[in-house]
Design a protein around this motif. Structure first.
Motif, PDB file in Angstrom:
ATOM      1  N   ASP A 167     -91.461  17.602 -59.403  1.00 57.45           N
ATOM      2  CA  ASP A 167     -91.249  16.836 -60.631  1.00 57.45           C
ATOM      3  C   ASP A 167     -89.779  16.480 -60.816  1.00 57.45           C
ATOM      4  N   VAL A 168     -88.890  17.371 -60.377  1.00 52.17           N
ATOM      5  CA  VAL A 168     -87.458  17.062 -60.411  1.00 52.17           C
ATOM      6  C   VAL A 168     -87.184  15.829 -59.552  1.00 52.17           C
ATOM      7  N   VAL A 169     -87.742  15.828 -58.344  1.00 54.37           N
ATOM      8  CA  VAL A 169     -87.567  14.687 -57.432  1.00 54.37           C
ATOM      9  C   VAL A 169     -88.180  13.427 -58.044  1.00 54.37           C
ATOM     10  N   LYS A 170     -89.345  13.579 -58.672  1.00 51.96           N
ATOM     11  CA  LYS A 170     -90.027  12.430 -59.287  1.00 51.96           C
ATOM     12  C   LYS A 170     -89.156  11.795 -60.364  1.00 51.96           C
ATOM     13  N   VAL A 171     -88.557  12.618 -61.216  1.00 50.49           N
ATOM     14  CA  VAL A 171     -87.710  12.093 -62.293  1.00 50.49           C
ATOM     15  C   VAL A 171     -86.514  11.343 -61.724  1.00 50.49           C
ATOM     16  N   VAL A 172     -85.860  11.943 -60.729  1.00 50.36           N
ATOM     17  CA  VAL A 172     -84.681  11.304 -60.135  1.00 50.36           C
ATOM     18  C   VAL A 172     -85.056   9.961 -59.496  1.00 50.36           C
ATOM     19  N   LYS A 173     -86.142   9.942 -58.738  1.00 54.31           N
ATOM     20  CA  LYS A 173     -86.563   8.712 -58.063  1.00 54.31           C
ATOM     21  C   LYS A 173     -86.980   7.638 -59.061  1.00 54.31           C
ATOM     22  N   GLN A 174     -87.750   8.032 -60.075  1.00 53.48           N
ATOM     23  CA  GLN A 174     -88.193   7.048 -61.069  1.00 53.48           C
ATOM     24  C   GLN A 174     -87.019   6.509 -61.873  1.00 53.48           C
ATOM     25  N   GLY A 175     -86.044   7.379 -62.143  1.00 47.41           N
ATOM     26  CA  GLY A 175     -84.840   6.917 -62.836  1.00 47.41           C
ATOM     27  C   GLY A 175     -84.109   5.857 -62.040  1.00 47.41           C
ATOM     28  N   ARG A 176     -84.015   6.075 -60.739  1.00 46.35           N
ATOM     29  CA  ARG A 176     -83.335   5.088 -59.886  1.00 46.35           C
ATOM     30  C   ARG A 176     -84.084   3.755 -59.883  1.00 46.35           C
ATOM     31  N   LEU A 177     -85.427   3.842 -59.852  1.00 51.53           N
ATOM     32  CA  LEU A 177     -86.220   2.603 -59.880  1.00 51.53           C
ATOM     33  C   LEU A 177     -85.989   1.811 -61.165  1.00 51.53           C
ATOM     34  N   GLU A 178     -85.702   2.526 -62.256  1.00 48.55           N
ATOM     35  CA  GLU A 178     -85.431   1.872 -63.537  1.00 48.55           C
ATOM     36  C   GLU A 178     -83.960   1.471 -63.674  1.00 48.55           C
ATOM     37  N   GLY A 179     -83.161   1.775 -62.641  1.00 50.53           N
ATOM     38  CA  GLY A 179     -81.737   1.441 -62.694  1.00 50.53           C
ATOM     39  C   GLY A 179     -80.938   2.366 -63.600  1.00 50.53           C
ATOM     40  N   LEU A 180     -81.442   3.586 -63.815  1.00 56.51           N
ATOM     41  CA  LEU A 180     -80.796   4.546 -64.714  1.00 56.51           C
ATOM     42  C   LEU A 180     -80.092   5.639 -63.904  1.00 56.51           C
ATOM     43  N   LYS A 181     -78.993   6.165 -64.470  1.00 56.19           N
ATOM     44  CA  LYS A 181     -78.230   7.211 -63.798  1.00 56.19           C
ATOM     45  C   LYS A 181     -78.490   8.561 -64.468  1.00 56.19           C
ATOM     46  N   CYS A 182     -78.841   9.524 -63.637  1.00 58.55           N
ATOM     47  CA  CYS A 182     -79.101  10.876 -64.134  1.00 58.55           C
ATOM     48  C   CYS A 182     -77.808  11.487 -64.665  1.00 58.55           C
ATOM     49  N   GLY A 183     -77.876  12.043 -65.869  1.00 57.35           N
ATOM     50  CA  GLY A 183     -76.700  12.648 -66.487  1.00 57.35           C
ATOM     51  C   GLY A 183     -75.954  11.707 -67.393  1.00 57.35           C
ATOM     52  N   LYS A 184     -76.239  10.421 -67.256  1.00 49.02           N
ATOM     53  CA  LYS A 184     -75.595   9.427 -68.114  1.00 49.02           C
ATOM     54  C   LYS A 184     -76.632   8.721 -68.984  1.00 49.02           C
TER      55      LYS A 184
END
Length: 331
Positions: free
Chosen positions: A256-273
């Motif tokens: 699920d950690v990997v899923k969140v990071v990957k889906q965030g990238r697909l949405e053009g979002l940066k983790c932590g920001k």
């Protein structure tokens, strides 16, 4: 033979050499052969177990490498050290369980033989493993299959030889244990992050159906959010997760950690920001994924060391390990 055990039938799951060596090791552990005692001859063991002389000879070499036996001309093979057999029964493999195992093994001398098994949260498999292991081991280090339900199969083991790990929200006062607190300690760890969390408009707890994590953690998550004034959601459908800007996610499973990071990238979002991410149970890769994933975790190496102390020194231990925070840039 000086002493005879119930004649073993060697199958195909391991080599005959290993199986014979383990059989003799268990006999030494049960004190059927004491330090200084001579072992049966190669010819006697070959006939008794229906194996070749070469198999017996190689089994003796295995036992000598373990530091359990030696040989002298004219005397043959004899016991030099008692062996301690340990069952380490864990739920499933994860990198943090590997940290536990490595710290546990590192503490044990060569004459301690550890059988590592996994029950995969399967109650029937768990009970079968316990039932078939009774009497074969000097120590039992066991992760139960459920946090709330205590297996009655464990009643067959002498409590002085049994150490319970990780799960333990059941009556266990007569047992030794080293457990996590998935409730209050989880809540307290979240409290230390409340200032970090306030930059997000919502907190989402990813808790898929069938997740083998204590359900009571949900109650303490809700308590934290309501007391601190957070908007929150418990999301079970991880497969169709859409990561949203301004949301912090709490993920228990590594997938699920990997899923969140990957889906965030697909949405053009940066983790932590643009969104936050908090993982449960730290693993080495969390230090480098997206500049670091913040985690809530116990010290798994400490658990392994404490378990080794129980095995080596018959240590009386009944404790809950604290849940700590490893803060990184994902929050």
């Amino acid at each position: 033979m000086k002493r005879t055990d119930k004649k073993a039938t060697f199958g195909q799951q391991a080599t005959k050499v290993t199986q014979l060596a383990d059989t003799l090791s268990q006999a030494i552990s049960r004190k059927e052969f004491l330090e200084g005692d001579s072992l049966p001859s190669i010819n006697q063991l070959s006939a008794h177990y229906g194996v070749s002389r070469d198999t017996v000879f190689k089994a003796f070499l295995d036992l000598r490498e373990r530091g359990l036996i030696d040989s002298t001309p004219g005397k043959g093979y004899y016991v030099t050290s008692q062996v301690t057999n340990v069952l380490l029964l864990l739920d499933q493999y994860t990198p943090f369980k590997e940290a536990l195992y490595n710290s546990f093994i590192k503490r044990l001398p060569i004459n301690y033989k550890v059988d590592l098994l996994f029950h995969q949260y399967n109650e029937r498999l768990f009970n079968t493993i316990i039932r078939e292991s009774v009497g074969k081991y000097n120590k039992y280090i066991v992760m139960n299959f459920d946090n709330e339900k205590f297996s009655t199969a464990l009643n067959k083991i002498n409590p002085a030889r049994l150490l319970l790990l990780d799960f333990g929200k059941f009556e266990k006062s007569k047992y030794f244990y080293i457990c996590q607190d998935f409730d209050e300690s989880f809540y307290q760890a979240l409290l230390t992050l409340k200032d970090k969390m306030h930059k997000y408009r919502q907190i989402v707890f990813l808790f898929s159906k069938g997740l083998k994590h204590p359900q009571s953690s949900k109650e303490y998550f809700i308590r934290f959010c309501e007391e601190q004034g957070f908007s929150y959601e418990i999301q079970e459908d991880i497969e169709n997760l859409v990561v949203q800007k301004g949301t912090a996610y709490i993920a228990i499973k590594q997938q699920d950690v990997v899923k969140v990071v990957k889906q965030g990238r697909l949405e053009g979002l940066k983790c932590g920001k643009d969104f936050g991410l908090l993982a449960y149970n730290d693993i080495p890769s969390y230090e480098v994924i997206d500049e670091g994933i913040t985690s809530l975790t116990i010290d798994w190496e400490m658990m392994g060391n404490e378990a080794a102390n129980f095995v080596l020194n018959d240590a009386s231990v009944q404790k809950y390990l604290p849940t700590g925070v490893r803060l990184r840039k994902s929050l």
